[in-house]
Design an enzyme around this catalytic site. Structure first.
Site, PDB file in Angstrom:
ATOM      1  N   HIS A  50       0.835  -1.200   0.000  1.00 24.93           N
ATOM      2  CA  HIS A  50       0.000   0.000   0.000  1.00 24.93           C
ATOM      3  C   HIS A  50       0.870   1.250   0.000  1.00 24.93           C
ATOM      4  O   HIS A  50       1.789   1.375   0.799  1.00 24.93           O
ATOM      5  CB  HIS A  50      -0.904  -0.012   1.236  1.00 24.93           C
ATOM      6  CG  HIS A  50      -1.728   1.206   1.386  1.00 24.93           C
ATOM      7  ND1 HIS A  50      -1.645   2.016   2.479  1.00 24.93           N
ATOM      8  CD2 HIS A  50      -2.629   1.775   0.557  1.00 24.93           C
ATOM      9  CE1 HIS A  50      -2.488   3.021   2.345  1.00 24.93           C
ATOM     10  NE2 HIS A  50      -3.091   2.897   1.184  1.00 24.93           N
ATOM     11  N   ASP A 107      -5.051   3.494  -4.953  1.00 27.71           N
ATOM     12  CA  ASP A 107      -5.256   4.058  -3.624  1.00 27.71           C
ATOM     13  C   ASP A 107      -6.179   5.274  -3.692  1.00 27.71           C
ATOM     14  O   ASP A 107      -5.750   6.416  -3.552  1.00 27.71           O
ATOM     15  CB  ASP A 107      -3.912   4.442  -2.993  1.00 27.71           C
ATOM     16  CG  ASP A 107      -4.062   4.826  -1.536  1.00 27.71           C
ATOM     17  OD1 ASP A 107      -5.189   4.718  -0.996  1.00 27.71           O
ATOM     18  OD2 ASP A 107      -3.069   5.240  -0.925  1.00 27.71           O
ATOM     19  N   TYR A 160      10.348  12.667 -13.142  1.00 29.26           N
ATOM     20  CA  TYR A 160      11.577  11.859 -13.110  1.00 29.26           C
ATOM     21  C   TYR A 160      12.003  11.580 -11.673  1.00 29.26           C
ATOM     22  O   TYR A 160      12.393  10.453 -11.336  1.00 29.26           O
ATOM     23  CB  TYR A 160      12.725  12.574 -13.842  1.00 29.26           C
ATOM     24  CG  TYR A 160      12.593  12.682 -15.343  1.00 29.26           C
ATOM     25  CD1 TYR A 160      11.703  11.908 -16.069  1.00 29.26           C
ATOM     26  CD2 TYR A 160      13.380  13.577 -16.048  1.00 29.26           C
ATOM     27  CE1 TYR A 160      11.606  12.023 -17.444  1.00 29.26           C
ATOM     28  CE2 TYR A 160      13.292  13.696 -17.429  1.00 29.26           C
ATOM     29  CZ  TYR A 160      12.400  12.916 -18.115  1.00 29.26           C
ATOM     30  OH  TYR A 160      12.307  13.030 -19.481  1.00 29.26           O
TER      31      TYR A 160
END
Length: 143
Positions: free
Chosen positions: A22, A64, A114
């Site tokens: 998670h 999530d 990035y």
């Protein structure tokens, strides 16, 4: 052999998805993304596009939507670049198909994307040819 596992998902990618917990993040990177430079773990998915991988991954991977404000992140278009990423509309359809509520999408500046990719659990290097097709997914809880 297993049943009901999308065939596009390689054993290596399935292992990575299972290992993630998670709050861990996964990058789906287009063919231009510097995957090896920015990924601590890189899973090759050459020859596959992001939409079909996204669809297959979301069969197994909970986003999530409960604890993360933005469970999905897209690399935003660089200022001054006239590109309109048509692939984003396709992503939204796939996300809607797999999510009980529409997940919030964050648009992330290129170099920030990035930096987040460097911290992601893994980067999936695809053969996607669309520009600005990079996506970051945050894993939720299996209920």
């Amino acid at each position: 052999m297993l049943k009901n596992i999308p065939k596009i998902l390689s054993p290596e990618l399935l292992k990575v998805l299972a290992e993630m917990g998670h709050g861990d993040t996964l990058v789906l990177a287009d063919g231009n993304f510097p995957s090896e430079t920015n990924g601590q773990r890189v899973v090759r998915a050459d020859g596959h596009g992001v939409p079909e991988l996204l669809d297959a991954i979301l069969e197994l991977f909970p986003l999530d939507i409960t604890y993360s404000k933005y469970p999905v992140g897209l690399m935003e278009v660089v200022k001054g670049d006239p590109t309109v990423p048509e692939i984003w509309a396709e992503y939204k359809k796939i996300l809607a198909k797999h999510s009980p509520t529409e997940p919030n999408i964050e648009y992330i500046e290129r170099f920030e994307f990035y930096d987040r990719a460097k911290k992601a659990y893994a980067v999936v290097a695809t053969g996607e040819g669309a520009i600005y097709a990079n996506m970051l997914l945050t894993k939720g809880v299996v209920q």
